[in-house]
Design a protein around this motif. Structure first.
Motif, PDB file in Angstrom:
ATOM      1  N   LEU A  10     144.311  -4.382 107.652  1.00 10.96           N
ATOM      2  CA  LEU A  10     144.024  -5.587 108.734  1.00 10.96           C
ATOM      3  C   LEU A  10     144.985  -6.601 108.622  1.00 10.96           C
ATOM      4  O   LEU A  10     144.952  -7.064 107.528  1.00 10.96           O
ATOM      5  CB  LEU A  10     142.510  -6.020 108.389  1.00 10.96           C
ATOM      6  N   ILE A  11     145.626  -7.141 109.741  1.00 15.25           N
ATOM      7  CA  ILE A  11     146.270  -8.322 109.661  1.00 15.25           C
ATOM      8  C   ILE A  11     145.539  -9.374 110.344  1.00 15.25           C
ATOM      9  O   ILE A  11     145.043  -9.198 111.660  1.00 15.25           O
ATOM     10  CB  ILE A  11     147.827  -8.254 110.483  1.00 15.25           C
ATOM     11  N   VAL A  12     145.492 -10.557 109.567  1.00 17.91           N
ATOM     12  CA  VAL A  12     144.700 -11.648 110.086  1.00 17.91           C
ATOM     13  C   VAL A  12     145.693 -12.928 110.124  1.00 17.91           C
ATOM     14  O   VAL A  12     146.400 -13.371 109.285  1.00 17.91           O
ATOM     15  CB  VAL A  12     143.457 -12.181 109.329  1.00 17.91           C
ATOM     16  N   TYR A  69     135.133  -5.366 105.197  1.00 18.08           N
ATOM     17  CA  TYR A  69     134.766  -6.474 104.154  1.00 18.08           C
ATOM     18  C   TYR A  69     135.066  -7.703 104.783  1.00 18.08           C
ATOM     19  O   TYR A  69     134.641  -8.797 104.424  1.00 18.08           O
ATOM     20  CB  TYR A  69     135.763  -5.994 103.022  1.00 18.08           C
ATOM     21  N   TYR A  70     136.271  -8.077 105.160  1.00 18.49           N
ATOM     22  CA  TYR A  70     136.925  -9.267 105.783  1.00 18.49           C
ATOM     23  C   TYR A  70     136.009 -10.060 106.645  1.00 18.49           C
ATOM     24  O   TYR A  70     135.599 -11.044 106.644  1.00 18.49           O
ATOM     25  CB  TYR A  70     138.426  -9.056 106.472  1.00 18.49           C
ATOM     26  N   ASN A  71     135.456  -9.099 107.437  1.00 15.84           N
ATOM     27  CA  ASN A  71     134.586  -9.638 108.610  1.00 15.84           C
ATOM     28  C   ASN A  71     133.131  -9.762 108.215  1.00 15.84           C
ATOM     29  O   ASN A  71     132.246 -10.357 109.016  1.00 15.84           O
ATOM     30  CB  ASN A  71     134.579  -8.599 109.817  1.00 15.84           C
ATOM     31  N   MET A  75     133.558 -13.535 104.801  1.00 14.40           N
ATOM     32  CA  MET A  75     133.223 -14.657 105.434  1.00 14.40           C
ATOM     33  C   MET A  75     132.049 -14.958 104.881  1.00 14.40           C
ATOM     34  O   MET A  75     131.613 -16.504 105.046  1.00 14.40           O
ATOM     35  CB  MET A  75     132.698 -14.141 106.835  1.00 14.40           C
ATOM     36  N   GLN A  76     131.254 -14.653 103.892  1.00 11.43           N
ATOM     37  CA  GLN A  76     130.110 -15.220 103.402  1.00 11.43           C
ATOM     38  C   GLN A  76     130.166 -15.672 101.857  1.00 11.43           C
ATOM     39  O   GLN A  76     129.479 -16.042 100.984  1.00 11.43           O
ATOM     40  CB  GLN A  76     129.038 -14.333 103.156  1.00 11.43           C
ATOM     41  N   THR A  77     131.539 -15.512 101.386  1.00 10.47           N
ATOM     42  CA  THR A  77     131.798 -16.066  99.908  1.00 10.47           C
ATOM     43  C   THR A  77     131.634 -17.627  99.806  1.00 10.47           C
ATOM     44  O   THR A  77     131.830 -18.273 100.704  1.00 10.47           O
ATOM     45  CB  THR A  77     133.356 -15.822  99.565  1.00 10.47           C
ATOM     46  N   LYS A  78     131.194 -17.920  98.870  1.00  8.36           N
ATOM     47  CA  LYS A  78     131.160 -19.287  98.391  1.00  8.36           C
ATOM     48  C   LYS A  78     132.366 -20.147  98.674  1.00  8.36           C
ATOM     49  O   LYS A  78     132.329 -21.091  99.056  1.00  8.36           O
ATOM     50  CB  LYS A  78     130.358 -19.575  96.890  1.00  8.36           C
ATOM     51  N   HIS A  79     133.284 -19.422  97.992  1.00 12.56           N
ATOM     52  CA  HIS A  79     134.596 -20.429  98.254  1.00 12.56           C
ATOM     53  C   HIS A  79     134.838 -20.696  99.720  1.00 12.56           C
ATOM     54  O   HIS A  79     135.545 -21.673  99.758  1.00 12.56           O
ATOM     55  CB  HIS A  79     135.843 -19.659  97.256  1.00 12.56           C
TER      56      HIS A  79
END
Length: 109
Positions: A10-12, A69-71, A75-79
């Motif tokens: 996936l390229i973002v 995983y990305y979506n 997106m929910q990680t603390k950092h």
């Protein structure tokens, strides 16, 4: 990573507009965020670009091995959540995010 596996990545593209005179703060904040992101599963790479003609524009070119995983989890990680909150002092608004897949790859031989 082998070229034939790259097509599954996936390229973002994440485009940020920075408040006037806040470019250094934005780069510092993004650098801190990226240092944490590099430890995540499914992370492949990130390139941080600045616009040659307009220092109020920053582009991230991200590569991930798993779009689900990305979506979700990323997106929910603390950092990332902390960056979203902290970035209000230097971003001019929310980023523009687009997601891409590699159709063909051309490499100089």
């Amino acid at each position: 990573m082998k070229a034939e596996n790259n097509q599954k990545n996936l390229i973002v593209l994440v485009e940020y507009n920075i408040q006037p005179t806040k470019s250094n703060d934005a780069i510092a904040g993004l650098t801190e965020l990226i240092e944490n992101v590099t430890k995540e599963p499914h992370f492949v790479s990130i390139k941080l670009h600045t616009d040659l003609k307009d220092t109020s524009k920053i582009l991230l070119y991200e590569v991930w091995s798993d779009d689900n995983y990305y979506n979700t989890a990323h997106m929910q990680t603390k950092h990332l959540q902390k960056f979203i909150e902290d970035s209000r002092v230097f971003l001019a608004g929310p980023p523009t995010i687009s997601q891409w897949k590699i159709e063909k790859e051309f490499i100089k031989k």
